[in-house]
Design a protein around this motif. Structure first.
Motif, PDB file in Angstrom:
ATOM      1  N   ASN A 152       0.844  -1.190   0.000  1.00 12.88           N
ATOM      2  CA  ASN A 152       0.000   0.000   0.000  1.00 12.88           C
ATOM      3  C   ASN A 152       0.886   1.249   0.000  1.00 12.88           C
ATOM      4  OD1 ASN A 152      -1.764   2.184   0.714  1.00 12.88           O
ATOM      5  ND2 ASN A 152      -3.249   0.674   1.427  1.00 12.88           N
ATOM      6  N   ILE A 153       1.117   1.812  -1.191  1.00 14.40           N
ATOM      7  CA  ILE A 153       1.995   2.972  -1.318  1.00 14.40           C
ATOM      8  C   ILE A 153       1.417   4.188  -0.607  1.00 14.40           C
ATOM      9  CG2 ILE A 153       3.035   4.594  -2.950  1.00 14.40           C
ATOM     10  CD1 ILE A 153       3.376   2.346  -4.912  1.00 14.40           C
ATOM     11  N   ASP A 154       0.102   4.366  -0.673  1.00 15.93           N
ATOM     12  CA  ASP A 154      -0.515   5.513   0.003  1.00 15.93           C
ATOM     13  C   ASP A 154      -0.196   5.518   1.493  1.00 15.93           C
ATOM     14  OD1 ASP A 154      -1.749   6.622  -2.273  1.00 15.93           O
ATOM     15  OD2 ASP A 154      -3.440   5.247  -2.101  1.00 15.93           O
ATOM     16  N   ASP A 155      -0.213   4.334   2.116  1.00 17.46           N
ATOM     17  CA  ASP A 155       0.061   4.237   3.556  1.00 17.46           C
ATOM     18  C   ASP A 155       1.498   4.628   3.885  1.00 17.46           C
ATOM     19  OD1 ASP A 155      -2.501   3.475   4.058  1.00 17.46           O
ATOM     20  OD2 ASP A 155      -2.058   1.390   4.536  1.00 17.46           O
ATOM     21  N   ILE A 156       2.446   4.170   3.074  1.00 18.50           N
ATOM     22  CA  ILE A 156       3.849   4.468   3.379  1.00 18.50           C
ATOM     23  C   ILE A 156       4.142   5.944   3.136  1.00 18.50           C
ATOM     24  CG2 ILE A 156       4.862   3.913   1.111  1.00 18.50           C
ATOM     25  CD1 ILE A 156       7.208   2.651   2.603  1.00 18.50           C
ATOM     26  N   LEU A 157       3.512   6.544   2.139  1.00 14.20           N
ATOM     27  CA  LEU A 157       3.712   7.972   1.893  1.00 14.20           C
ATOM     28  C   LEU A 157       3.105   8.809   3.024  1.00 14.20           C
ATOM     29  CD1 LEU A 157       3.070   8.251  -1.960  1.00 14.20           C
ATOM     30  CD2 LEU A 157       5.261   8.175  -0.752  1.00 14.20           C
ATOM     31  N   LYS A 203       6.683  -5.480  -7.681  1.00 17.44           N
ATOM     32  CA  LYS A 203       5.757  -5.429  -8.805  1.00 17.44           C
ATOM     33  C   LYS A 203       6.347  -4.522  -9.878  1.00 17.44           C
ATOM     34  CE  LYS A 203       0.884  -4.672  -9.935  1.00 17.44           C
ATOM     35  NZ  LYS A 203       0.767  -5.966 -10.619  1.00 17.44           N
ATOM     36  N   LEU A 204       6.360  -5.005 -11.108  1.00 18.15           N
ATOM     37  CA  LEU A 204       7.036  -4.296 -12.192  1.00 18.15           C
ATOM     38  C   LEU A 204       6.215  -3.171 -12.803  1.00 18.15           C
ATOM     39  CD1 LEU A 204       8.502  -7.413 -14.033  1.00 18.15           C
ATOM     40  CD2 LEU A 204       9.802  -5.726 -12.740  1.00 18.15           C
ATOM     41  N   THR A 205       4.904  -3.231 -12.686  1.00 20.06           N
ATOM     42  CA  THR A 205       4.041  -2.329 -13.455  1.00 20.06           C
ATOM     43  C   THR A 205       3.421  -1.203 -12.622  1.00 20.06           C
ATOM     44  OG1 THR A 205       2.208  -3.902 -13.146  1.00 20.06           O
ATOM     45  CG2 THR A 205       3.488  -4.089 -15.175  1.00 20.06           C
ATOM     46  N   LYS A 206       4.071  -0.802 -11.550  1.00 20.79           N
ATOM     47  CA  LYS A 206       3.530   0.277 -10.722  1.00 20.79           C
ATOM     48  C   LYS A 206       3.828   1.647 -11.339  1.00 20.79           C
ATOM     49  CE  LYS A 206       3.292  -1.753  -6.109  1.00 20.79           C
ATOM     50  NZ  LYS A 206       3.817  -1.737  -4.739  1.00 20.79           N
ATOM     51  N   GLU A 207       2.802   2.472 -11.440  1.00 14.32           N
ATOM     52  CA  GLU A 207       2.951   3.853 -11.885  1.00 14.32           C
ATOM     53  C   GLU A 207       3.140   4.722 -10.633  1.00 14.32           C
ATOM     54  OE1 GLU A 207      -0.724   4.062 -14.117  1.00 14.32           O
ATOM     55  OE2 GLU A 207       0.376   3.805 -15.991  1.00 14.32           O
ATOM     56  N   THR A 208       4.290   4.575 -10.040  1.00 11.83           N
ATOM     57  CA  THR A 208       4.562   5.140  -8.720  1.00 11.83           C
ATOM     58  C   THR A 208       4.404   6.657  -8.679  1.00 11.83           C
ATOM     59  OG1 THR A 208       6.084   3.304  -8.324  1.00 11.83           O
ATOM     60  CG2 THR A 208       6.282   5.190  -6.864  1.00 11.83           C
ATOM     61  N   TRP A 209       4.749   7.325  -9.767  1.00 11.06           N
ATOM     62  CA  TRP A 209       4.665   8.784  -9.791  1.00 11.06           C
ATOM     63  C   TRP A 209       3.245   9.292  -9.533  1.00 11.06           C
ATOM     64  CZ3 TRP A 209       5.430   5.599 -13.947  1.00 11.06           C
ATOM     65  CH2 TRP A 209       4.480   5.621 -14.959  1.00 11.06           C
ATOM     66  N   LYS A 210       2.237   8.506  -9.886  1.00  9.50           N
ATOM     67  CA  LYS A 210       0.851   8.920  -9.666  1.00  9.50           C
ATOM     68  C   LYS A 210       0.513   8.964  -8.171  1.00  9.50           C
ATOM     69  CE  LYS A 210      -0.936   7.384 -14.135  1.00  9.50           C
ATOM     70  NZ  LYS A 210      -1.942   6.555 -14.853  1.00  9.50           N
ATOM     71  N   TYR A 211       1.081   8.021  -7.414  1.00  8.18           N
ATOM     72  CA  TYR A 211       0.873   8.023  -5.969  1.00  8.18           C
ATOM     73  C   TYR A 211       1.540   9.251  -5.339  1.00  8.18           C
ATOM     74  CZ  TYR A 211      -0.551   3.118  -6.422  1.00  8.18           C
ATOM     75  OH  TYR A 211      -1.191   1.950  -6.767  1.00  8.18           O
ATOM     76  N   ALA A 215      -0.209  12.524  -3.120  1.00  7.97           N
ATOM     77  CA  ALA A 215       0.092  12.500  -1.687  1.00  7.97           C
ATOM     78  C   ALA A 215       0.011  13.916  -1.112  1.00  7.97           C
ATOM     79  CB  ALA A 215       1.463  11.887  -1.440  1.00  7.97           C
ATOM     80  N   LYS A 216       0.243  14.055   0.182  1.00  9.51           N
ATOM     81  CA  LYS A 216       0.021  15.323   0.879  1.00  9.51           C
ATOM     82  C   LYS A 216       1.210  16.279   0.820  1.00  9.51           C
ATOM     83  CE  LYS A 216      -3.244  13.343   4.214  1.00  9.51           C
ATOM     84  NZ  LYS A 216      -3.508  13.079   5.652  1.00  9.51           N
ATOM     85  N   PHE A 217       2.216  15.970   0.022  1.00 13.57           N
ATOM     86  CA  PHE A 217       3.395  16.830  -0.040  1.00 13.57           C
ATOM     87  C   PHE A 217       3.068  18.154  -0.727  1.00 13.57           C
ATOM     88  CE2 PHE A 217       4.988  12.457   0.079  1.00 13.57           C
ATOM     89  CZ  PHE A 217       5.768  12.534   1.218  1.00 13.57           C
ATOM     90  N   SER A 218       3.763  19.215  -0.305  1.00 12.59           N
ATOM     91  CA  SER A 218       3.493  20.541  -0.864  1.00 12.59           C
ATOM     92  C   SER A 218       4.030  20.687  -2.281  1.00 12.59           C
ATOM     93  CB  SER A 218       4.104  21.624   0.036  1.00 12.59           C
ATOM     94  OG  SER A 218       5.517  21.498   0.088  1.00 12.59           O
ATOM     95  N   ASP A 219       5.070  19.939  -2.606  1.00 16.02           N
ATOM     96  CA  ASP A 219       5.663  20.015  -3.947  1.00 16.02           C
ATOM     97  C   ASP A 219       6.367  18.703  -4.258  1.00 16.02           C
ATOM     98  OD1 ASP A 219       6.391  21.115  -6.381  1.00 16.02           O
ATOM     99  OD2 ASP A 219       8.193  22.083  -5.590  1.00 16.02           O
ATOM    100  N   VAL A 220       6.249  18.228  -5.474  1.00 17.59           N
ATOM    101  CA  VAL A 220       6.902  16.992  -5.910  1.00 17.59           C
ATOM    102  C   VAL A 220       7.609  17.245  -7.235  1.00 17.59           C
ATOM    103  CG1 VAL A 220       6.609  14.562  -6.542  1.00 17.59           C
ATOM    104  CG2 VAL A 220       5.109  15.585  -4.809  1.00 17.59           C
ATOM    105  N   LYS A 221       8.889  16.935  -7.282  1.00 12.63           N
ATOM    106  CA  LYS A 221       9.662  17.087  -8.513  1.00 12.63           C
ATOM    107  C   LYS A 221      10.360  15.767  -8.816  1.00 12.63           C
ATOM    108  CE  LYS A 221      10.584  22.024  -7.776  1.00 12.63           C
ATOM    109  NZ  LYS A 221       9.605  22.481  -8.784  1.00 12.63           N
TER     110      LYS A 221
END
Length: 244
Positions: A152-157, A203-211, A215-221
């Motif tokens: 669960n990527i949402d949980d770890i973020l 898992k090979l097919t995760k579109e991780t950037w979408k998570y 997420a609640k971060f103020s900025d993502v680069k």
């Protein structure tokens, strides 16, 4: 197309049938957890050799996030064999978290080779649940080649966001899903059902950037890059940072 994919997935499953049988019996996971540190020691050395410049670019700003005391408190999730230590600034205080206790021996070896890192402690815990780490206690959280195996990527973020102090940063370096129109993606889909056993949940097919974007971060680069590993199912990567 779906039938072709199913056919090739079945072919891979037949070739690796002993692994699937052991996994079905619940016997493969303990084997994989013991084997994984040896595998990751080789893999991460190869990654540092071929993608070290990307890592240098990523981690060059770590010192910018020193806390009010002038110290840099780093939490590394899924620290593995300590492959990132050579890229850390001198004097940083590093707390390591990994759900697999078998990495600890390899971590000690890496620390001996990187005495500029001030090791704090090794915590056995999943990144999704780290009650041992106080809220807002870290200047930087680092997580590389980990989110692929997180259920669960949402949980770890959310947990990463919790332990960071206001203004802190989360640095990431992950392999991700390839372009859906590419052969690379086709092979990722074929290998995925078996790869999760070989890679301890990877898992090979995760579109991780979408998570990361939601997420609640103020900025993502971040940047998309291709590792120089021809025909590798883990060739596509992203790396970057997110601010709290």
């Amino acid at each position: 197309m779906a039938l072709y994919i199913l056919f090739f997935q079945l072919c891979v499953a037949i070739i690796t049938l002993p692994i699937h049988i052991l996994a079905g019996l619940g016997l493969w996971d303990p084997i994989a957890k013991r084997f994984m540190p040896y595998l990751m020691e080789r893999i991460t050395k190869n990654i540092n050799k071929h993608m070290g410049e990307h890592k240098k670019e990523l981690f060059r700003t770590l010192s910018d996030f020193k806390g009010p005391s002038g110290e840099l408190k780093v939490l590394e999730l899924g620290c593995g064999t300590g492959a990132n230590f050579p890229f850390y600034p001198s004097g940083c205080k590093v707390t390591c978290v990994d759900p697999n206790p078998n990495f600890k021996t390899f971590l000690s070896k890496s620390l001996a080779e990187n005495d500029h890192v001030h090791f704090q402690e090794f915590l056995v815990a999943p990144g999704e649940n780290m009650p041992q780490v106080a809220t807002g206690s870290m200047d930087v959280v680092i997580c590389t080649l980990v989110l692929c195996s997180v259920e669960n990527i949402d949980d770890i973020l959310t947990e990463i966001h919790r332990v960071l102090r206001p203004g802190g940063a989360y640095y990431f370096f992950e392999h991700v899903a390839a372009d859906p129109s590419s052969w690379n993606y086709f092979f990722q889909i074929i290998l995925d059902p078996t790869w999760k056993h070989i890679g301890d949940g990877c898992k090979l097919t995760k579109e991780t950037w979408k998570y990361l974007e939601r997420a609640k971060f103020s900025d993502v680069k971040y940047k998309h890059v291709l590792a120089p590993f021809k025909w590798s199912p883990v060739r596509p990567h992203i790396y970057g940072y997110a601010l709290k």
